[in-house]
Design an enzyme around this catalytic site. Sequence first.
Site, PDB file in Angstrom:
ATOM      1  N   LYS A  85       0.852  -1.193   0.000  1.00  0.00           N
ATOM      2  CA  LYS A  85       0.000   0.000   0.000  1.00  0.00           C
ATOM      3  C   LYS A  85       0.891   1.247   0.000  1.00  0.00           C
ATOM      4  CE  LYS A  85      -4.280   1.178   2.395  1.00  0.00           C
ATOM      5  NZ  LYS A  85      -4.972   1.011   3.666  1.00  0.00           N
TER       6      LYS A  85
HETATM    7  C1  E4P Z   1      -8.175   1.517   4.085  1.00  0.00           C
HETATM    8  O1  E4P Z   1      -7.512   1.109   3.206  1.00  0.00           O
HETATM    9  C2  E4P Z   1      -8.095   2.892   4.597  1.00  0.00           C
HETATM   10  O2  E4P Z   1      -6.870   3.140   5.175  1.00  0.00           O
HETATM   11  C3  E4P Z   1      -9.219   3.072   5.568  1.00  0.00           C
HETATM   12  O3  E4P Z   1     -10.405   2.610   4.974  1.00  0.00           O
HETATM   13  C4  E4P Z   1      -9.387   4.481   6.103  1.00  0.00           C
HETATM   14  O4  E4P Z   1     -10.582   4.534   6.846  1.00  0.00           O
HETATM   15  P1  E4P Z   1     -10.948   5.728   7.855  1.00  0.00           P
HETATM   16  O5  E4P Z   1     -11.174   6.939   7.060  1.00  0.00           O
HETATM   17  O6  E4P Z   1     -12.191   5.257   8.532  1.00  0.00           O
HETATM   18  O7  E4P Z   1      -9.778   5.856   8.787  1.00  0.00           O
END
Ligand code: E4P
Length: 267
Positions: free
Chosen positions: A135
């Site tokens: 990622k």
């Molecule tokens: C996933 O890949 C993201 O990092 C995550 O969905 C972020 O979510 P949030 O905005 O609830 O922290």
Amino acid sequence: MAGLFGLLAPVCLVFHAAKRLPSVFWKTCVESHSLYQWDRPWLPYLCGMKFFIDTANLAQIQEAHDLGILDGVTTNPSLMAKEGIVGDAAVLQHYKTICEMVDGDVSAEVISTDFAGMVAEGEKLAALHKNIVVKVPMIKEGIKAIAHFTKAGIRTNCTLVFSAGQAILAAKAGATYLSPFIGRLDDINWDGMQLIEDISDIYTIQGFQTQILAASVRTPLHIVQAAKAGADVVTCPLSAITGLLKHPLTDNGLAQFLADHAKANQG
Ligand code: E4P
């Protein structure tokens, strides 16, 4: 005209499944409804939205996995910190544990923000397990890193995406997944779901193969809307997944069925 598209539907379906349909042709076929009538039994197997869980909590990952619907896991540095996973060794071990629990893609995020650092970290993460997806944040160095990983055959998830322009750039770099953050856009009174729809249209028209992974999902309704908007994957907390189960008429109906059965079978 609709009939013609209906005849061409099988060919279009194969190209669409391979994410190679370079135009609005597919949409025309679907919208003509000719396709719906006869391919419903197997279309979902080719095109159904994948479910990822958005957590580093092992108990929640196990619970979603036990439901039998889990296709993968996404994590981020905040989620890892929330579980108290600190230090390189512990972080790597945690990713390995998740990969052993779930037979699906597991996104592991780099911490570096420079090209060389991201590449070194990403290679280390990818070597952990075949299901690891690296990622990478949507920044200039991140795009360079994604392009590099694409050439090296390492799969990526471009994260922190908030605009269609960013989505185009990530797809050009060859990102495997793209994570537009729906909830965080909603938080600033922007339309998160419209972004998913826009990216879906652009990727279909342009034939980009990057999968849209709707992220920052907060509610069961987000999941339904993401499916309608054309997301390939949705990643969400366990509460949003289990929230899909709930309907008062289901609960009332089941209670009634069981009460009637008990009454009829008593004594
Ligand atoms: C996933 O890949 C993201 O990092 C995550 O969905 C972020 O979510 P949030 O905005 O609830 O922290």
